[in-house]
Motif scaffolding. Structure first.
Motif, PDB file in Angstrom:
ATOM      1  N   MET A   1       0.838  -1.161   0.000  1.00  0.00           N
ATOM      2  CA  MET A   1       0.000   0.000   0.000  1.00  0.00           C
ATOM      3  C   MET A   1       0.894   1.237   0.000  1.00  0.00           C
ATOM      4  O   MET A   1       1.868   1.322   0.736  1.00  0.00           O
ATOM      5  CB  MET A   1      -0.890  -0.033   1.259  1.00  0.00           C
ATOM      6  CG  MET A   1      -1.996   0.950   1.208  1.00  0.00           C
ATOM      7  SD  MET A   1      -3.069   0.943   2.678  1.00  0.00           S
ATOM      8  CE  MET A   1      -4.069  -0.473   2.424  1.00  0.00           C
ATOM      9  N   LYS A   2       0.528   2.213  -0.793  1.00  0.00           N
ATOM     10  CA  LYS A   2       1.319   3.425  -0.918  1.00  0.00           C
ATOM     11  C   LYS A   2       1.189   4.282   0.340  1.00  0.00           C
ATOM     12  O   LYS A   2       0.196   4.212   1.071  1.00  0.00           O
ATOM     13  CB  LYS A   2       0.856   4.233  -2.117  1.00  0.00           C
ATOM     14  CG  LYS A   2       1.127   3.585  -3.442  1.00  0.00           C
ATOM     15  CD  LYS A   2       0.682   4.525  -4.546  1.00  0.00           C
ATOM     16  CE  LYS A   2       0.940   3.914  -5.904  1.00  0.00           C
ATOM     17  NZ  LYS A   2       0.557   4.822  -6.980  1.00  0.00           N
ATOM     18  N   VAL A   3       2.174   5.107   0.557  1.00  0.00           N
ATOM     19  CA  VAL A   3       2.183   6.020   1.697  1.00  0.00           C
ATOM     20  C   VAL A   3       1.024   7.003   1.581  1.00  0.00           C
ATOM     21  O   VAL A   3       0.365   7.327   2.584  1.00  0.00           O
ATOM     22  CB  VAL A   3       3.535   6.747   1.797  1.00  0.00           C
ATOM     23  CG1 VAL A   3       3.507   7.804   2.879  1.00  0.00           C
ATOM     24  CG2 VAL A   3       4.663   5.770   2.033  1.00  0.00           C
ATOM     25  N   LEU A   8      -4.063   8.978   3.577  1.00  0.00           N
ATOM     26  CA  LEU A   8      -5.462   9.319   3.294  1.00  0.00           C
ATOM     27  C   LEU A   8      -6.398   8.555   4.233  1.00  0.00           C
ATOM     28  O   LEU A   8      -7.371   9.126   4.759  1.00  0.00           O
ATOM     29  CB  LEU A   8      -5.784   9.019   1.827  1.00  0.00           C
ATOM     30  CG  LEU A   8      -7.150   9.472   1.335  1.00  0.00           C
ATOM     31  CD1 LEU A   8      -7.304  10.981   1.481  1.00  0.00           C
ATOM     32  CD2 LEU A   8      -7.349   9.054  -0.101  1.00  0.00           C
ATOM     33  N   ILE A   9      -6.132   7.283   4.473  1.00  0.00           N
ATOM     34  CA  ILE A   9      -6.940   6.479   5.396  1.00  0.00           C
ATOM     35  C   ILE A   9      -6.826   7.038   6.815  1.00  0.00           C
ATOM     36  O   ILE A   9      -7.822   7.162   7.535  1.00  0.00           O
ATOM     37  CB  ILE A   9      -6.523   4.993   5.339  1.00  0.00           C
ATOM     38  CG1 ILE A   9      -6.925   4.383   3.996  1.00  0.00           C
ATOM     39  CG2 ILE A   9      -7.151   4.206   6.490  1.00  0.00           C
ATOM     40  CD1 ILE A   9      -6.395   2.986   3.767  1.00  0.00           C
ATOM     41  N   LEU A  10      -5.613   7.396   7.214  1.00  0.00           N
ATOM     42  CA  LEU A  10      -5.386   7.953   8.539  1.00  0.00           C
ATOM     43  C   LEU A  10      -6.140   9.271   8.720  1.00  0.00           C
ATOM     44  O   LEU A  10      -6.810   9.480   9.733  1.00  0.00           O
ATOM     45  CB  LEU A  10      -3.889   8.159   8.768  1.00  0.00           C
ATOM     46  CG  LEU A  10      -3.487   8.731  10.127  1.00  0.00           C
ATOM     47  CD1 LEU A  10      -3.859   7.759  11.233  1.00  0.00           C
ATOM     48  CD2 LEU A  10      -2.005   9.027  10.145  1.00  0.00           C
ATOM     49  N   VAL A  11      -6.051  10.151   7.746  1.00  0.00           N
ATOM     50  CA  VAL A  11      -6.745  11.440   7.814  1.00  0.00           C
ATOM     51  C   VAL A  11      -8.256  11.238   7.802  1.00  0.00           C
ATOM     52  O   VAL A  11      -8.994  11.883   8.549  1.00  0.00           O
ATOM     53  CB  VAL A  11      -6.285  12.360   6.661  1.00  0.00           C
ATOM     54  CG1 VAL A  11      -7.181  13.591   6.550  1.00  0.00           C
ATOM     55  CG2 VAL A  11      -4.841  12.773   6.862  1.00  0.00           C
ATOM     56  N   ALA A  16     -13.350  11.329  10.675  1.00  0.00           N
ATOM     57  CA  ALA A  16     -14.580  10.655  11.121  1.00  0.00           C
ATOM     58  C   ALA A  16     -14.673  10.669  12.646  1.00  0.00           C
ATOM     59  O   ALA A  16     -15.758  10.865  13.215  1.00  0.00           O
ATOM     60  CB  ALA A  16     -14.614   9.227  10.594  1.00  0.00           C
ATOM     61  N   GLY A  17     -13.546  10.488  13.317  1.00  0.00           N
ATOM     62  CA  GLY A  17     -13.532  10.530  14.776  1.00  0.00           C
ATOM     63  C   GLY A  17     -13.886  11.907  15.307  1.00  0.00           C
ATOM     64  O   GLY A  17     -14.667  12.035  16.260  1.00  0.00           O
ATOM     65  N   VAL A  18     -13.329  12.948  14.716  1.00  0.00           N
ATOM     66  CA  VAL A  18     -13.616  14.315  15.139  1.00  0.00           C
ATOM     67  C   VAL A  18     -15.087  14.641  14.915  1.00  0.00           C
ATOM     68  O   VAL A  18     -15.746  15.255  15.766  1.00  0.00           O
ATOM     69  CB  VAL A  18     -12.694  15.317  14.406  1.00  0.00           C
ATOM     70  CG1 VAL A  18     -13.163  16.746  14.604  1.00  0.00           C
ATOM     71  CG2 VAL A  18     -11.263  15.155  14.875  1.00  0.00           C
TER      72      VAL A  18
END
Length: 100
Positions: A1-3, A8-11, A16-18
């Motif tokens: 998986m690319k960085v 993008l998944i992390l952001v 979604a959490g915020v």
């Protein structure tokens, strides 16, 4: 998986959490405001009840006639209606408005 994909998944997950935390906080704030307003209304109604009970006690002790006590209570309750955000009314057992 690319960085870039991982980032993008992390952001996206953080966003979604915020959003979830903000929604929960707004819901709790709304509930707290409603409960606070209900408590204020209960307090105002208790004060009005104690006011009328005071005049009832004056009538029961013979210090005032029934008509004078009712008139004084009506006047006092009408003064509580001075603020446009509150509204008190009193009806008797025959559903006749005494204070409006």
């Amino acid at each position: 998986m690319k960085v870039a994909t991982k980032l993008l998944i992390l952001v996206g997950t953080a966003l979604a959490g915020v959003i979830s935390i903000a929604a929960i906080a707004l819901s709790q704030l709304d509930s707290a405001l409603v409960e606070s307003r209900q408590a204020q209304i209960v307090t105002l109604l208790n004060k009005a009840e104690h006011l009328t009970l005071y005049y009832q006690s004056l009538e029961a002790s013979g210090k005032m006639s029934r008509d004078d006590a009712q008139t004084a209570a009506k006047t006092a309750l009408n003064q509580l209606n001075a603020e446009s955000k509150s509204y008190y009314w009193v009806t008797n057992t025959d559903s006749v408005n005494l204070v409006s």
